[in-house]
Design a protein around this motif. Structure first.
Motif, PDB file in Angstrom:
ATOM      1  N   LEU A   1     -28.069  27.321  55.936  1.00 29.84           N
ATOM      2  CA  LEU A   1     -27.439  27.050  57.229  1.00 29.84           C
ATOM      3  C   LEU A   1     -28.510  26.593  58.206  1.00 29.84           C
ATOM      4  CD1 LEU A   1     -24.898  27.253  59.069  1.00 29.84           C
ATOM      5  CD2 LEU A   1     -25.678  29.571  59.640  1.00 29.84           C
ATOM      6  N   TYR A   2     -28.258  25.474  58.879  1.00 32.57           N
ATOM      7  CA  TYR A   2     -29.173  24.974  59.909  1.00 32.57           C
ATOM      8  C   TYR A   2     -28.553  25.266  61.262  1.00 32.57           C
ATOM      9  CZ  TYR A   2     -30.913  22.312  55.930  1.00 32.57           C
ATOM     10  OH  TYR A   2     -31.402  21.939  54.710  1.00 32.57           O
ATOM     11  N   MET A   3     -29.248  26.030  62.063  1.00 33.65           N
ATOM     12  CA  MET A   3     -28.795  26.352  63.415  1.00 33.65           C
ATOM     13  C   MET A   3     -29.610  25.495  64.379  1.00 33.65           C
ATOM     14  SD  MET A   3     -28.978  30.021  65.335  1.00 33.65           S
ATOM     15  CE  MET A   3     -28.099  30.336  66.831  1.00 33.65           C
ATOM     16  N   HIS A   4     -28.945  24.583  65.051  1.00 35.76           N
ATOM     17  CA  HIS A   4     -29.595  23.693  66.008  1.00 35.76           C
ATOM     18  C   HIS A   4     -29.377  24.296  67.396  1.00 35.76           C
ATOM     19  CE1 HIS A   4     -29.916  20.446  62.993  1.00 35.76           C
ATOM     20  NE2 HIS A   4     -28.788  20.954  62.548  1.00 35.76           N
TER      21      HIS A   4
ATOM     22  N   ARG B   1     -27.688  16.132  70.263  1.00 33.64           N
ATOM     23  CA  ARG B   1     -26.687  17.206  70.249  1.00 33.64           C
ATOM     24  C   ARG B   1     -25.329  16.667  69.795  1.00 33.64           C
ATOM     25  NH1 ARG B   1     -25.454  21.526  75.076  1.00 33.64           N
ATOM     26  NH2 ARG B   1     -23.836  22.660  73.966  1.00 33.64           N
ATOM     27  N   ASN B   2     -24.943  15.506  70.288  1.00 34.38           N
ATOM     28  CA  ASN B   2     -23.673  14.905  69.877  1.00 34.38           C
ATOM     29  C   ASN B   2     -23.678  14.593  68.379  1.00 34.38           C
ATOM     30  OD1 ASN B   2     -22.854  15.039  72.534  1.00 34.38           O
ATOM     31  ND2 ASN B   2     -23.069  12.854  72.927  1.00 34.38           N
ATOM     32  N   LEU B   3     -24.788  14.069  67.876  1.00 37.54           N
ATOM     33  CA  LEU B   3     -24.916  13.750  66.460  1.00 37.54           C
ATOM     34  C   LEU B   3     -24.768  15.010  65.608  1.00 37.54           C
ATOM     35  CD1 LEU B   3     -25.628  11.785  64.158  1.00 37.54           C
ATOM     36  CD2 LEU B   3     -28.037  12.250  64.657  1.00 37.54           C
ATOM     37  N   ILE B   4     -25.445  16.075  66.007  1.00 39.41           N
ATOM     38  CA  ILE B   4     -25.370  17.339  65.272  1.00 39.41           C
ATOM     39  C   ILE B   4     -23.944  17.872  65.270  1.00 39.41           C
ATOM     40  CG2 ILE B   4     -26.075  19.767  65.271  1.00 39.41           C
ATOM     41  CD1 ILE B   4     -28.734  18.741  66.599  1.00 39.41           C
ATOM     42  N   THR B   5     -23.304  17.829  66.419  1.00 34.56           N
ATOM     43  CA  THR B   5     -21.947  18.348  66.527  1.00 34.56           C
ATOM     44  C   THR B   5     -20.991  17.565  65.638  1.00 34.56           C
ATOM     45  OG1 THR B   5     -22.374  19.109  68.784  1.00 34.56           O
ATOM     46  CG2 THR B   5     -20.065  18.895  68.131  1.00 34.56           C
TER      47      THR B   5
ATOM     48  N   HIS C   1     -20.139  26.457  69.456  1.00 32.36           N
ATOM     49  CA  HIS C   1     -20.803  27.279  70.459  1.00 32.36           C
ATOM     50  C   HIS C   1     -21.412  26.367  71.524  1.00 32.36           C
ATOM     51  CE1 HIS C   1     -20.485  30.969  68.111  1.00 32.36           C
ATOM     52  NE2 HIS C   1     -20.797  30.254  67.065  1.00 32.36           N
ATOM     53  N   THR C   2     -21.640  26.923  72.702  1.00 39.66           N
ATOM     54  CA  THR C   2     -22.244  26.127  73.769  1.00 39.66           C
ATOM     55  C   THR C   2     -23.755  26.042  73.621  1.00 39.66           C
ATOM     56  OG1 THR C   2     -22.328  28.086  75.173  1.00 39.66           O
ATOM     57  CG2 THR C   2     -20.432  26.625  75.441  1.00 39.66           C
ATOM     58  N   TYR C   3     -24.392  27.021  72.995  1.00 45.95           N
ATOM     59  CA  TYR C   3     -25.853  27.010  72.919  1.00 45.95           C
ATOM     60  C   TYR C   3     -26.396  26.545  71.579  1.00 45.95           C
ATOM     61  CZ  TYR C   3     -26.085  31.404  70.277  1.00 45.95           C
ATOM     62  OH  TYR C   3     -25.974  32.355  69.313  1.00 45.95           O
ATOM     63  N   ALA C   4     -25.533  26.347  70.578  1.00 44.64           N
ATOM     64  CA  ALA C   4     -26.025  25.923  69.270  1.00 44.64           C
ATOM     65  C   ALA C   4     -24.929  25.216  68.484  1.00 44.64           C
ATOM     66  CB  ALA C   4     -26.530  27.119  68.475  1.00 44.64           C
ATOM     67  N   SER C   5     -25.353  24.330  67.587  1.00 40.07           N
ATOM     68  CA  SER C   5     -24.454  23.688  66.629  1.00 40.07           C
ATOM     69  C   SER C   5     -25.034  23.933  65.243  1.00 40.07           C
ATOM     70  CB  SER C   5     -24.375  22.185  66.880  1.00 40.07           C
ATOM     71  OG  SER C   5     -23.795  21.916  68.123  1.00 40.07           O
ATOM     72  N   TYR C   6     -24.194  23.810  64.219  1.00 37.24           N
ATOM     73  CA  TYR C   6     -24.618  24.144  62.866  1.00 37.24           C
ATOM     74  C   TYR C   6     -24.280  23.032  61.885  1.00 37.24           C
ATOM     75  CZ  TYR C   6     -24.513  28.788  64.959  1.00 37.24           C
ATOM     76  OH  TYR C   6     -24.715  29.859  65.775  1.00 37.24           O
TER      77      TYR C   6
END
Length: 180
Positions: free
Chosen positions: A133-136, A64-68, A121-126
């Motif tokens: 668009l990739y929604m994680h 999650r940190n990497l994606i953000t 967002h709290t529930y997803a990163s992009y």
């Protein structure tokens, strides 16, 4: 003295000068105005090896940190804290092995991805590549996921790692994906 010896040197912001890029520690904070930045983080609470520190971050947290970071033009500098003999702690190897498996399936959503110029967002990163668009999704909310304010006309939606198509409906206010 460094600037006089090497005027084009790149320095971070840890010398009481603004520097060329920002380096927040143990938090993800994008620099303002498009300035370069990287989050400096540890796998537990210690920068070096500390046997009693067993507060390891989960693979999910590291991904999650990497994606953000990737989604907001930052780098993710992750410290593993090797032991005195140079070996990597078993816990770090186990965690990074899981992260590596995730990257094998989803790496293109990170490597070469461009930043997403939207809200965090709290529930997803992009992240995105061109017009993809990739929604994680970090917290699976159930059978429906929505993206508010999606103005671009969406042509298709699918689960990246598996290629499975996802049913979606788009109106002027949001993109709604169902049957998840």
């Amino acid at each position: 003295m460094v600037f006089s010896l090497q005027p084009d040197i790149i320095v971070n912001n840890r010398n009481d000068l603004p520097g060329d890029f920002s380096t927040p520690e143990q938090e993800i904070v994008a620099a303002k105005g498009g300035r370069a930045w990287e989050t400096c983080d540890t796998m537990n609470d210690s920068w070096g090896y500390f046997k009693a520190d067993d507060n390891w971050k989960s693979p999910k947290t590291i991904v999650r940190n990497l994606i953000t970071c990737a989604g907001h033009e930052g780098n993710y500098l992750l410290n593993i804290g090797p032991k005195a003999d140079g070996s990597v702690p078993v816990e770090a190897v186990q965690i990074l092995s899981v992260v590596g498996k995730w990257m094998e399936r989803n790496g293109p959503t990170i490597y070469g991805a461009e930043p997403f110029k939207g809200k965090w967002h709290t529930y997803a990163s992009y992240t995105r590549t061109g017009n993809t668009l990739y929604m994680h999704v970090h917290s699976w909310p159930g059978a429906v996921v929505g993206i508010g304010g999606m103005r671009a006309k969406v042509k298709s939606v699918r689960l990246y790692a598996y290629g499975q198509e996802v049913y979606f409906h788009q109106d002027d206010l949001r993109l709604k994906m169902t049957g998840l």
